[in-house]
Structure formats: structure tokens, C-alpha cells
Enzyme design. Structure first.
Site, PDB file in Angstrom:
ATOM      1  N   HIS A 365       0.829  -1.201   0.000  1.00 55.60           N
ATOM      2  CA  HIS A 365       0.000   0.000   0.000  1.00 55.60           C
ATOM      3  C   HIS A 365       0.865   1.253   0.000  1.00 55.60           C
ATOM      4  CE1 HIS A 365      -3.657   2.367   0.798  1.00 55.60           C
ATOM      5  NE2 HIS A 365      -2.846   3.133   1.517  1.00 55.60           N
ATOM      6  N   GLU A 366       1.838   1.301   0.908  1.00 56.29           N
ATOM      7  CA  GLU A 366       2.662   2.505   1.003  1.00 56.29           C
ATOM      8  C   GLU A 366       3.553   2.666  -0.227  1.00 56.29           C
ATOM      9  OE1 GLU A 366       1.541   4.329   3.149  1.00 56.29           O
ATOM     10  OE2 GLU A 366       0.540   2.810   4.358  1.00 56.29           O
ATOM     11  N   HIS A 369       1.740   4.256  -2.998  1.00 61.24           N
ATOM     12  CA  HIS A 369       1.656   5.718  -2.859  1.00 61.24           C
ATOM     13  C   HIS A 369       2.795   6.420  -3.596  1.00 61.24           C
ATOM     14  CE1 HIS A 369      -1.709   6.774  -0.350  1.00 61.24           C
ATOM     15  NE2 HIS A 369      -1.388   5.881   0.567  1.00 61.24           N
ATOM     16  N   GLU A 388      -5.942   7.842  -1.611  1.00 64.07           N
ATOM     17  CA  GLU A 388      -6.051   6.560  -0.912  1.00 64.07           C
ATOM     18  C   GLU A 388      -6.796   5.498  -1.714  1.00 64.07           C
ATOM     19  OE1 GLU A 388      -4.366   5.775   1.462  1.00 64.07           O
ATOM     20  OE2 GLU A 388      -3.851   7.575   2.599  1.00 64.07           O
ATOM     21  N   TYR A 451     -10.677   5.206   1.286  1.00 61.18           N
ATOM     22  CA  TYR A 451     -10.035   3.959   0.885  1.00 61.18           C
ATOM     23  C   TYR A 451     -10.953   3.070   0.058  1.00 61.18           C
ATOM     24  CZ  TYR A 451      -6.346   5.078   4.251  1.00 61.18           C
ATOM     25  OH  TYR A 451      -5.319   5.695   4.928  1.00 61.18           O
TER      26      TYR A 451
END
Length: 624
Positions: A365-366, A369, A388, A451
Site C-alpha cells: 500500500h505505502e 503511494h 487513498e 479507501y
């Protein structure tokens, strides 16, 4: 090896080519160039900082004032963050103490309990602009600077700032002594230039959510106890002089401190974390991205999880390059720290005491980004779903492909996000996604909107324009908007250009309203099917009819507002079905009739499950 040698040239080309090519008439963006020197006292959790900042005013306006963020100031009793925790119905559990029960909570803000030696602060000592002392005032987490001489359009101003800071107790993202034992999680730790764009200055008080900042270069020197290991954004310039990165390093120290020197180009935030027990490992992706992990080796299980996650992380960057455009920086560092997971320029802080699946999930997930917020400098305080939601979509595709090894991605890879969105939509707590991130009445609404509904918006867009068009939209968006600050409308326009389909209605209803999709099969006879739109949100329809003779037909009903048709899709659920394109359906007409030539045995609205229909029990015949 050739890839590694080419990286600087590729990066330079990307930086220069994207800065000169405007995507909208009159588009411009500001630029920053930070040079910082930090002297850290790990025992008192205080440090002294000096910053030389070049700020380029690429706007067409003369600036008489500029602004900085002082995020550490939020971690003081009486701050806006403190009051937000006291007055929101469902505060972040990490930031409060519950003196009641789960059924009848009685929350107390942890910030309220901080003592003088535990609070966070950034106190400006001196501030000069072009060699002249500048007037300034601090208002919460915002530093307002009145310039002795205006910064004119097209000019670059030079700031020199010195400040004292105290790292707060770990409460949200940054701080000291995290729950997992990390000594220093240094996020939002320096006076950061506020973002100025066509919409003006973005001066949001920090209450624990998201960020926006101009792109720039960082040259950072950190002086800290020689026994500490640092993980940070950018490239370590002196790995042979510090602990942890080279086996035969000769630690260069002065008065018991080592100097860590990092440089990073064209990012919009710089993070670091440090602990004496940190272990460092690294690996390269096939494309030559150097991926580092910096973590606490608690036990053999922890070490094995991190090493496995490292290998998967390198695969993730290669996977994303194909789907969303190549990662343009030479490195990425995954650092244990913070209180969950939070993205920064070419680095992330994640909590590391997780099982393997959870660790890989948060890393994916990060790392995702790196595209949706760091390569495209999305304003997370305004368009949190764009940040998100899109990131969650990228994460889920990568996780299913690389970790779960499902092979071909399912028609709807985000079905769990759909289910969470349905709960939100039917809960009475949903608020429009256009609401500023800080202003949601509940964390529940914010989280599910940003999200989950954001993820739904992406997948359902693929349903509207077709999966191949969606993939090409992502790649074209990359070409046009890397290293810039796009808005959702910029993404919408590219999707329209790629697909030829008008999408104004879709983005407006998904983002600015809480309207819900609800279609139903009203009647089925041997010769006719009647569909009905029970909601106030019109959508195109894929209707799969399976006849009694064993044949299949996929009826495609475009929406009049689209002004074009979706191309045929090669999905497993549509395999073997003849595709028939019918006349478009008006959003002003509640029902639609389909004539049949033979007797149907089964009828299904959207067997791919990408249509976000909040009540699907009436989408099949016979009913399940």
C-alpha cells in the site's frame, strides 16, 4: 549493470522534460530546494536545525507572504488536534485512552496528558530572507512569514531558518519511542514550505490526516549518536562512514556522533527514523530499483517476514511499472516506525510487528503511494479518495498477483472494498467524497470514503469504459502528469480522451453526492426482460442472458450521457457469450425493455460484480 548507469540520465530526462511541458494552459507549480543540517540529542529527544531553502515562484503572482508547516506543534495540550480527539465520535484508538468500555466508551486525548518534556514543538530561532531578517508569527502549526521584499513572479527567494525542536511522544505517525520500540520516527519534522498553486495557499492545520507540498530537492545531514542506524528518504551519500549499511564501514565520528548524509531529487516530503538496534538489508528489482529495509530484528520470525517482504517489494515495483508507469527514482526505503503505515518521498514508515500477509499488505500500500501521491502530487487534504482509493486499487492488484498468486486478476479485484462501501452507503453516515479530508463527522466515514469508495470509483470506471481503456488511462496519466500536481478532473479528462466516453455525470455523482446505484430485474418472460432503475444514479448495464438451449448473449445497454459505447471485453464471466449492443438508456427513464428471440433460463445484471449496486439480490433471475 547498464540499467544502473542509465538511471541518473533517465531521472534527469524525466525531471527536465516534465517541468517544461504544461498539461493545462497556464499550468505552473512552485519548486523548493532544501539544504538541512540537524544535530540530534537522542537522550533529550531534542534537536537543533538549520535550513537553507531556495523557493522558486513560478506563478504569475507577486508573493508578499509565504507560509510553512510546523507539524510538531500539534502535539501539545490545547491544540486543534487535541480538541479534535475530544470531540469526534470515534477518535483514532491510537491517540486516545478509553476509560470506559467498548459499548460505552469514555475517551481521553493522549495529547492532553503530555508534560512539558513530552510535547512536540518547533521553535523558530532566526529567519532570514535574501539575507535580511523577516517578520514572522506562529499560529498553531502554521508559520506565517512577511517578506521584507516581495518575491516576484519568476524569481527565486533564499531563506535561512534555524530552529529548536522537541520530538513528541509517539501519538500519531511521528514521535519518539513507538509502541514497537523504535526510538525516533521523524516524519513532518522540519519547517515545511506550504503549498501554493492556482487555488491559493493550502494552510490546513494539522489534526492528524493528510498533506500537500511542492516538489523539490533535499540535501540533509543528520548528526546523531554513532551507535544509531538511520533509514531515510533519498540516497545515503556516505554508507562507508556510518553503521549498518556496509560490513567494513569505518564509522566516522565527531564527539560521539556520526553524520548521515542523504540527497533526494524531486520529491515533496523527507522522512527518517533511527534506532540503535536497526538492521539493514537491501535487494534490487529487475528494473534496477534498490529497495532497502530498515527494521528491528525482534526474533527469527520477524527477520524471515522482513526478508520475504523485501523480495516481494522488488517484484511489486516491476509489476507497477507495467501497469502504472516506471518508478522514476533509483531507490525506495521501507523503515519500521510510526504507528501503522504512512508514505513519504521514496520511503515509508510502517509498523513491523506483523504477520507476513499484513506486512506485505502495508508495504504494498505505502509503496503504491509512490505513484498516487508522490509521483502525482495529489492534494490529499482535498481529494483524499484520489490518493487513498487509487493507491488501494494498485495495492490490491499487486497483492493478488504477487502474494496470493492468483494468476489472472479477477474481473473485480476490489470486491471487499465494495462490501465495505455498501455498508457505508446504507449506514446513514456517508458524506460526499468532495468534503475536505479533515471535516468528516466520523473517522468511519472518512476511512471508508477515502479507501473503499475511492477504490470502487476506479473499478467501476473500468466497468464503464472497459478494462483495456482503464489500463491505458493509467499509463497516459503517467506520461502527462508525473512530477506534477494533477486534480481529479485531469484524470477524468484523460479517461475521456482514451475511451471517447463522456464521464462528467459519473465523477460528479460519485464525488459530489451520496447517491447510490440500485438496478433490478423487474420481470422476465419467454420473450421480454424488463429492467428498472430504482435509484437516482444511472449507469450502463451489462446483462448476461443464458438461454435454455445452452447459448449465451451479453446485452450491452449504454447510458445516453456517455455519448459512446464501451468496447467488448474479454472477461471469463462473459466467455462464450454473443455481444449485442442495444439502444442507449436515458437517465430520465426508470425502466427498459429487452426483446428476446428465445426462452431465457437465467438472467444476470453485471456478472463481473463491478457495478456498485447496493442491493444485488434482485440482479439475477431466478433469484438466488
Amino acid at each position: 549493470m547498464r540499467i544502473l548507469y542509465l538511471f541518473p540520465a533517465i531521472l534527469l530526462f524525466l525531471l527536465t522534460s516534465t517541468l517544461v511541458k504544461a498539461q493545462r494552459p497556464g499550468y505552473w507549480q512552485q519548486a523548493v530546494d532544501y539544504k538541512m543540517d540537524i544535530d540530534m540529542n537522542e537522550k533529550s529527544y531534542q534537536y537543533q536545525g538549520k535550513m537553507e531553502l531556495k523557493y522558486s515562484n513560478n506563478s504569475n503572482q507577486s508573493l508578499k507572504k509565504v507560509y510553512f508547516h510546523l507539524y510538531f506543534n500539534a502535539f501539545q495540550p490545547g491544540s486543534m488536534m487535541d480538541y479534535r480527539l475530544k470531540n469526534i465520535s470515534d477518535p483514532d484508538a491510537r491517540m486516545v485512552i478509553n476509560h470506559g468500555t467498548k459499548e460505552k466508551p469514555n475517551y481521553q486525548s493522549r495529547i492532553e496528558l503530555l508534560k512539558e518534556d513530552q510535547i512536540g514543538y518547533q521553535k523558530i530561532k532566526t529567519l532570514q530572507y535574501n539575507g535580511v531578517d523577516a517578520q514572522y508569527k506562529v499560529d498553531g502549526t502554521i508559520l506565517e512569514v512577511t517578506l521584507p521584499q516581495a518575491l516576484e513572479a519568476g524569481q527565486t527567494g533564499n531563506f535561512i531558518v534555524t530552529w529548536d525542536a522537541q520530538v513528541p511522544e509517539q501519538i500519531r505517525r511521528s514521535g519518539r519511542n513507538s509502541k514497537e520500540g523504535v526510538a525516533l520516527s521523524m516524519a513532518q519534522w522540519y519547517p515545511k514550505m506550504a503549498h501554493f498553486d492556482e487555488f491559493g495557499w493550502h494552510l490546513d492545520e494539522y489534526i492528524g490526516r493528510e498533506f500537500i507540498a511542492p516538489f523539490g530537492n533535499f540535501d540533509v545531514k543528520i548528526h546523531i549518536n554513532k551507535d544509531f542506524v538511520v533509514g531515510a528518504s533519498g540516497i545515503l551519500q556516505n554508507p562507508n562512514e556510518v553503521k549498518g549499511y556496509q560490513k567494513n564501514a569505518k564509522i566516522k565520528q565527531h564527539k560521539g556522533k556520526a553524520t548521515w548524509h542523504y540527497k533526494a531529487e524531486n520529491i515533496h516530503d523527507f522522512v527518517w527514523a533511527s534506532d540503535s538496534k536497526f538492521l539493514v538489508d537491501s535487494a534490487k528489482s529487475k528494473a534496477g530499483i534498490n529497495v532497502n529495509i530498515v527494521y528491528l530484528p525482534k526474533n527469527d520470525s520477524t527477520i524471515n517476514n522482513w526478508k520475504t517482504a523485501l523480495g516481494l517489494a522488488t517484484e511489486f515495483f516491476d509489476f507497477c511499472a507495467d501497469r502504472f508507469g516506471p518508478y522514476p527514482w533509483p531507490s525506495y526505503t521501507i523503515i519500521q516506525g510510526g504507528d501503522g503505515g504512512m508514505e513519504y518521498g521514496t520511503a515509508t514508515l510502517v509498523t513491523g510487528g506483523r504477520n507476513l500477509k499484513s506486512l506485505v499488505n502495508v508495504i504494498f500500500h505505502e509503496a503504491a503511494h509512490s505513484w498516487y501521491q508522490h509521483l502525482f502530487g495529489i492534494n490529499e487534504t482535498v481529494d483524499e479518495w484520489f490518493d487513498e482509493g487509487f493507491t488501494s486499487y494498485v495495492e490490491e492488484l499487486g497483492f493478488q498477483t504477487l502474494f496470493e498468486k492468483r494468476g489472472a486478476i479477477e474481473a473485480n479485484p476490489s470486491i471487499e472494498a465494495y462490501r465495505s462501501y455498501y455498508k457505508l452507503a446504507l449506514s446513514g453516515k456517508e458524506e460526499p467524497a468532495s468534503l475536505l479530508a479533515d471535516y468528516y463527522n466520523s473517522n468511519y466515514a472518512y476511512s471508508n470514503q477515502a479507501y473503499n469508495k475511492g477504490q470502487v470509483l476506479v473499478v467501476q470506471l473500468g466497468y464503464i469504459i472497459g478494462e483495456e481503456n482503464l489500463k491505458n488511462t493509467f499509463l497516459e496519466f503517467y506520461k502527462q502528469w508525473k512530477f506534477k500536481h494533477p486534480t481529479p478532473n485531469d484524470f477524468k479528462r484523460i479517461a475521456e480522451q482514451v475511451s471517447g466516453i463522456n464521464l462528467k455525470w459519473y465523477f460528479n455523482l460519485m464525488i459530489n453526492t451520496t447517491r447510490k446505484v440500485d438496478y433490478a430485474i423487474e420481470t422476465v418472460t419467454d420473450t421480454e426482460i424488463t429492467l428498472v432503475n430504482k435509484s437516482d444514479f444511472a449507469m450502463p448495464i451489462d446483462l448476461l442472458v443464458e438461454y435454455e438451449d445452452g447459448t449465451k448473449e451479453l446485452f450491452y445497454i449504454p447510458l445516453r450521457e456517455m455519448r459512446a459505447d464501451k468496447p467488448a471485453e474479454e472477461l471469463k464471466v462473459y466467455a462464450g457469450a454473443k455481444r449485442t449492443v442495444l439502444e442507449d438508456w436515458f437517465w430520465t427513464k426508470p425502466s427498459y425493455e429487452i426483446k428476446l428471440d428465445k426462452k431465457p433460463a437465467k438472467v444476470t445484471i453485471d456478472p463481473s460484480l463491478r457495478l456498485a449496486d447496493v442491493e444485488s439480490s434482485n440482479n439475477t433471475f431466478p433469484k438466488k
